[in-house]
Write an enzyme that holds these catalytic residues in place. Structure first.
Site, PDB file in Angstrom:
ATOM      1  N   ILE A  78      39.692  33.889  36.620  1.00  0.00           N
ATOM      2  CA  ILE A  78      40.011  33.704  38.041  1.00  0.00           C
ATOM      3  C   ILE A  78      38.779  33.822  38.920  1.00  0.00           C
ATOM      4  O   ILE A  78      38.766  33.320  40.037  1.00  0.00           O
ATOM      5  CB  ILE A  78      41.107  34.697  38.468  1.00  0.00           C
ATOM      6  CG1 ILE A  78      42.357  34.490  37.613  1.00  0.00           C
ATOM      7  CG2 ILE A  78      41.469  34.533  39.938  1.00  0.00           C
ATOM      8  CD1 ILE A  78      42.881  33.063  37.615  1.00  0.00           C
ATOM      9  N   CYS A  97      48.552  35.705  43.558  1.00  0.00           N
ATOM     10  CA  CYS A  97      48.913  36.791  42.639  1.00  0.00           C
ATOM     11  C   CYS A  97      49.726  37.873  43.333  1.00  0.00           C
ATOM     12  O   CYS A  97      49.660  38.058  44.536  1.00  0.00           O
ATOM     13  CB  CYS A  97      47.669  37.408  42.014  1.00  0.00           C
ATOM     14  SG  CYS A  97      46.513  38.159  43.173  1.00  0.00           S
ATOM     15  N   HIS A 144      45.786  44.220  35.803  1.00  0.00           N
ATOM     16  CA  HIS A 144      45.943  45.480  36.519  1.00  0.00           C
ATOM     17  C   HIS A 144      46.284  46.628  35.576  1.00  0.00           C
ATOM     18  O   HIS A 144      46.478  47.760  36.024  1.00  0.00           O
ATOM     19  CB  HIS A 144      47.010  45.338  37.604  1.00  0.00           C
ATOM     20  CG  HIS A 144      46.574  44.461  38.731  1.00  0.00           C
ATOM     21  ND1 HIS A 144      46.546  43.097  38.638  1.00  0.00           N
ATOM     22  CD2 HIS A 144      46.128  44.748  39.979  1.00  0.00           C
ATOM     23  CE1 HIS A 144      46.109  42.582  39.777  1.00  0.00           C
ATOM     24  NE2 HIS A 144      45.848  43.560  40.599  1.00  0.00           N
TER      25      HIS A 144
END
Length: 784
Positions: free
Chosen positions: A451, A663, A713
């Site tokens: 990304i 996102c 994450h």
């Protein structure tokens, strides 16, 4: 004395609905990361967290919130939704308390299990963890999680107000457990209310006289239940909770409705008459609902104490105290003064921000300054005069006057350029673009990329800090950044990624970096705001018209391109996200600075093209985040948001491939707008939700798409088999000629160990799927 004879504490006249909890110098963040890395023990972490809590209580008392229950106890080690879910028991499990290992496994995942899904909290940049609930989920209350906070505060001499997410909001924000895709968590409300009653009884036993239950779901429109349905559920839930006599069975209940105005929920709550009701009457809410105060006055009975959330808890402009005082005096009863939302969304204090322009600094109020404003309003209401708080009122008046008169907020050249923009913005035929880009790029099926950002090492952070402080010169700084870019490019080449990024070592934050290079913004030195868990950002402050003086990203992308023969992707942050993750002007519609930022980014796109960059990603992770909470306001927002994005790329060549990235939001509501962005490739978070978004795509979605397969994450490394499984699920909806393979988001917060391992697994999973697909084709041909 029995509870019926007892005189119960009045609601405090000055309070806040919530407060930052990371610590003024990010003490909680550092303690969390030290715990996760094994540098401190759970006991040492608990000591550090306790210090942050007690220091916050003491500071708020010093600032004037010195009445009983004026200070909220809304602390959470990671997230208030996870904390409430643990306390009222929707996480299941045994009756014993969660230890830290289990608590953080839910938040961050482990090698053996994924974390809970994470998404945006209403229309803010705060992220919450999404509880998963099914018809047979065991609800096990753990009231000790809340009573422990009360007892801790009392031992230090503080009488605090416990805060929980309310039952309707908790279920409205939850999702159905994986085995029950059509189940509605709100259908478990009656069961959940019983657990809230257990927690309230435990608080009463602990001597607590006020508890705050937050119900922001009542100011929003949801797919799972409309406004009337949510209001009916709230009426039912609070009828039950309030039916218990105040005293030994429960504390007094203060319901809080933040982030907008109540509609059907206003009458519903008024009908059950909680002991106190906090309403959001901040400037943005009253602009959207001018009759709200009149409706409040007409609906809320006198026996419910009204708390006016008049100080904006989400923005940083100094309050207009004189105007707000007149508003408060217009109520037909005594009111308390509070914030419209938790101050979780703003930095701690302006103290120490010595690098802000003096005039701009005078226009601002952070959390501590907002508490002073609240205390000044409450004192003026009580005494009928502003004389005892003359300094606060004088500062407020000066801020309003000097900001209005300032020449720094207006740029005629920028205004003229945006005024000349065309009504329609289009890049032309998508099929023509796809053919031209395919010929130029020559990418395989299922192309792999990231990304944008790569892990930021201590050496990179130290070099940026040293450059800012003047300890190294620009040449040494550039050499350090180039060395890191080369390392990242070489790593991607070795792993076998198809599209290369430069890794963004020069960027402290994807929004702040651009704000530092755009006129019209200022940035802070210590204006940290929690985004989730230990993740903090410093939102820039948009105070004036926006323009770009010179190229921002071109030198770094150009250097990366010189190191590889593979396509390099230039990385920009889109206009909507820059606005969403900044503190924005409140003196004009957001569509105005959106166009200004878009034009500055369009200049950057042109310069990247001139430098030979064939792919440009314009990130818009906040597109869904800014979606208005009420349905009737969404079309107007999406119209200007989509237009702003398209302005960034309207002049791009047909063979320049424009990407966007989104996102950690629920994107089903805006899927049509995502398509209207007209990006050539859209990458989007999908790992935690296991490709749920793809169910919303239809034949009209023409872009190539990269549903994220690695949840960045969480520190866990997904296996090749797990990634194959996710990609296989995606291939059921998207053809291999349109499907990209990428992580959920940038890799800035990850370490190189899990980054390299995960990316290698990602490339191996792609290779395995291509082999399976090609093998199947060969077998079919042989059979024929």
């Amino acid at each position: 004395m029995s509870h019926t004879e007892r005189t119960w504490a009045a609601y405090p006249t000055a309070t806040v609905t919530g407060y930052p909890r990371i610590g003024p110098n990010r003490e909680l963040k550092r303690a969390l990361e030290a715990l996760w890395s094994g540098k401190i023990s759970p006991a040492e972490f608990e000591t550090a967290a306790r210090s942050v809590r007690l220091e916050t209580y003491g500071r708020l008392t010093e600032l004037g919130l010195n009445q009983p229950y004026a200070v909220p106890a809304d602390f959470a080690a990671y997230d208030q939704v996870l904390e409430t879910a643990a306390a009222v028991g929707v996480l299941g499990g045994a009756a014993g308390d969660l230890d830290w290992e289990e608590y953080f496994a839910l938040a961050r995942g482990t090698d053996d299990r994924p974390a809970l899904e994470m998404t945006k909290w209403f229309d803010t940049n705060y992220h919450y963890l999404v509880p998963e609930i099914g018809p047979d989920t065991v609800f096990t209350p753990r009231p000790q999680r809340v009573t422990a906070l009360v007892e801790e505060a009392a031992s230090a001499g503080h009488t605090v107000r416990p805060v929980l997410v309310g039952p309707v909001t908790l279920l409205a924000l939850s999702k159905a457990a994986e085995d029950y895709p059509n189940f509605r968590p709100l259908d478990r409300l009656d069961d959940l209310v019983k657990n809230y009653a257990v927690v309230l009884a435990a608080l009463a036993e602990a001597g607590v006289e006020w508890v705050q239950l937050d119900e922001p779901a009542l100011v929003a429109d949801f797919d799972a239940a409309d406004d009337d349905q949510l209001a009916g559920l709230a009426q039912s839930a609070y009828s039950t909770l309030l039916s218990a006599a105040v005293g030994d069975e429960r504390p007094q209940i203060a319901v809080t409705a933040s982030y907008g105005s109540l509609r059907a929920g206003l009458d519903a709550l008024a009908s059950v008459a909680p002991e106190a009701l906090t309403v959001d009457i901040s400037k943005p809410t009253l602009q959207a609902d001018p009759d709200y105060i009149q409706r409040i006055t007409a609906a809320v009975p006198q026996l419910t104490h009204l708390v006016a959330g008049i100080i904006d808890g989400r923005n940083i402009w100094a309050a207009d105290l004189e105007t707000q005082l007149e508003t408060l005096r217009g109520f037909d009863r005594p009111v308390s003064v509070s914030t419209s939302t938790s101050l979780l969304h703003v930095p701690y204090t302006l103290e120490g921000e010595v690098n802000l322009p003096v005039d701009v600094a005078g226009w601002l109020s952070f959390a501590e300054e907002k508490v002073t404003e609240i205390e000044a309003l409450a004192e003026a209401l009580a005494t009928g005069t502003t004389q005892s708080r003359e300094v606060a009122f004088a500062r407020a008046a000066r801020a309003q006057r000097t900001r209005t008169e300032s020449a720094r907020t207006h740029n005629d050249a920028v205004r003229q350029r945006t005024a000349a923009l065309p009504a329609e913005v289009s890049r032309g035929d998508v099929n023509e673009r796809r053919a031209a880009q395919k010929a130029r790029l020559g990418l395989p099926d299922l192309p792999t990329t990231t990304i944008g950002s790569f892990p930021q090492t201590d050496d990179v952070r130290k070099a940026r800090a040293a450059f800012r402080a003047g300890r190294i010169d620009e040449a040494e700084y550039t050499d350090t950044m180039r060395a890191e870019i080369k390392r990242v490019v070489d790593l991607q080449e070795d792993i076998g990624l198809d599209v290369i990024v430069h890794g963004e070592p020069e960027r402290n934050d994807m929004v702040q970096y651009f704000a530092e290079h755009l006129d019209g913004f200022v940035t802070t030195a210590n204006g940290w705001v929690q985004s989730y868990g230990s993740r903090c950002t410093r939102p820039p402050i948009l105070f004036g018209d926006v323009s770009r003086a010179e190229p921002i990203t071109v030198p770094w992308s150009s250097y990366a391109a010189s190191l590889t023969d593979k396509p390099v992707k230039g990385m920009l942050t889109g206009p909507v996200t820059i606005l969403a993750w900044s503190f924005v002007r409140d003196d004009e519609p957001l569509s105005v600075p959106a166009d200004q930022i878009a034009l500055a980014l369009a200049d950057e796109v042109s310069d990247l093209e001139d430098a030979g960059i064939p792919i440009i990603q314009i990130d818009e992770p906040a597109l869904r985040e800014l979606l208005p909470l009420r349905e009737e306001r969404r079309a107007e927002y999406l119209q200007w948001a989509v237009r702003a994005f398209r302005l960034c790329a309207v002049g791009a060549r047909v063979d320049t491939q424009i990407h966007t990235h989104l996102c950690y939001s629920e994107f089903g509501q805006v899927i049509t707008a995502i398509q209207a962005l007209d990006a050539d490739v859209t990458s989007i978070e999908a790992a935690r939700s296991r490709m749920e978004l793809l169910d919303a795509l239809d034949d009209g979605f023409h872009a190539e798409i990269g549903p994220g397969v690695w949840d960045i994450h969480s520190p866990r490394v997904p296996s090749t088999a797990e990634l194959e499984d996710l990609l296989g699920a995606a291939l059921k909806s998207i053809g291999p000629d349109r499907l990209w393979v990428n992580p959920d988001c940038g890799l800035k917060t990850r370490g190189y160990r899990e980054t390299e391992a995960s990316l290698r697994n990602l490339v191996h999973a792609r290779a395995a799927l291509l082999g399976i697909r090609q093998g199947a084709g060969v077998a079919a041909a042989a059979h024929v």
